[in-house]
Scaffold this motif. Structure first.
Motif, mmCIF file in Angstrom:
data_model
loop_
_atom_site.group_PDB
_atom_site.id
_atom_site.type_symbol
_atom_site.label_atom_id
_atom_site.label_comp_id
_atom_site.label_asym_id
_atom_site.label_seq_id
_atom_site.Cartn_x
_atom_site.Cartn_y
_atom_site.Cartn_z
ATOM 1 N N ASN A 142 0.814 -1.221 0.000
ATOM 2 C CA ASN A 142 0.000 0.000 0.000
ATOM 3 C C ASN A 142 0.845 1.269 0.000
ATOM 4 O O ASN A 142 0.460 2.286 0.573
ATOM 5 C CB ASN A 142 -0.969 0.015 1.185
ATOM 6 N N ASN A 168 2.151 6.521 1.755
ATOM 7 C CA ASN A 168 1.524 5.249 2.114
ATOM 8 C C ASN A 168 0.017 5.439 2.231
ATOM 9 O O ASN A 168 -0.464 6.560 2.395
ATOM 10 C CB ASN A 168 2.090 4.722 3.433
ATOM 11 N N MET A 170 -3.548 4.100 4.171
ATOM 12 C CA MET A 170 -4.077 3.400 5.341
ATOM 13 C C MET A 170 -5.598 3.369 5.266
ATOM 14 O O MET A 170 -6.236 4.387 4.982
ATOM 15 C CB MET A 170 -3.621 4.102 6.627
ATOM 16 N N THR A 185 -0.595 8.779 4.145
ATOM 17 C CA THR A 185 0.368 9.017 5.217
ATOM 18 C C THR A 185 1.781 9.128 4.634
ATOM 19 O O THR A 185 2.048 8.652 3.533
ATOM 20 C CB THR A 185 0.332 7.883 6.260
#
Length: 203
Positions: A142, A168, A170, A185
């Motif tokens: 991811n 990233n 989430m 993120t």
């Protein structure tokens, strides 16, 4: 003889009773398992609203559509953050919406650009910024890499920049402000360089 007949009937009745109980138990377990499976399938279905009426769009596993949602969330965030017009209210509105899609790394970049006068320069030069997405790559962990081109249309010139960022992704609960349920993120810009600078006639 009569006693033997009575014993046989009692034994038969006992066997039938036990058999009926076991059969009923098996049927109950089977029905519960089937109902649980149907509820699980229903929860994985996607519905659309037509004038407030939910309509089944297509029965599919939501996780199968997750990679497309990741890319859509990344593209939406970048368009909100970079496609800007010389309107301070509109810029503020877009930044507010964008901040719902990212963690403190997005806030950090926003504050950094604000301190450097980036948004004021857009207003003072009446620049119109348009971001075109080339591609969004998401790996198995991811982690994403965004590739795009930013066109800056000013009174004096048109500038095209190469934009590459990474971060990233989430999973978070869906909400009105984050319909994809994806939070960006550790977001950072890897490249933001000029590809062309074409002057305009100012007659």
């Amino acid at each position: 003889m009569i006693v033997k007949n009575i014993e046989s009937k009692i034994r038969l009745a006992t066997v039938l009773s036990i058999g009926s109980f076991v059969s009923a138990l098996v049927i109950c377990v089977a029905v519960l398992a089937y109902a649980h499976k149907q509820v699980s399938i229903a929860r994985q279905s996607i519905y659309i609203l037509d004038n407030g009426i939910p309509i089944l769009a297509k029965q599919t596993n939501m996780q199968m559509n997750r990679p497309a949602e990741y890319k859509a969330a990344v593209e939406l965030f970048h368009n909100l953050f970079f496609s800007l017009t010389p309107d301070d209210k509109q810029i503020e509105y877009q930044m507010k919406k964008a901040m719902y899609l990212a963690d403190e790394s997005g806030v950090f970049q926003y504050n950094n650009l604000k301190e450097k006068g980036y948004f004021n320069s857009i207003l003072s030069s009446s620049s119109v910024l348009t971001l075109h997405t080339d591609s969004v790559l998401v790996d198995l962990n991811n982690k994403f890499t965004y590739y795009g081109k930013l066109k800056i249309d000013r009174r004096s010139a048109t500038i095209t920049r190469s934009l590459i960022t990474e971060g990233n992704l989430m999973d978070i609960p869906r909400s009105d402000n984050n319909s994809h349920g994806v939070l960006i993120t550790n977001w950072k810009t890897l490249e933001n360089k000029d590809l062309s600078n074409v002057s305009k006639n100012t007659f």
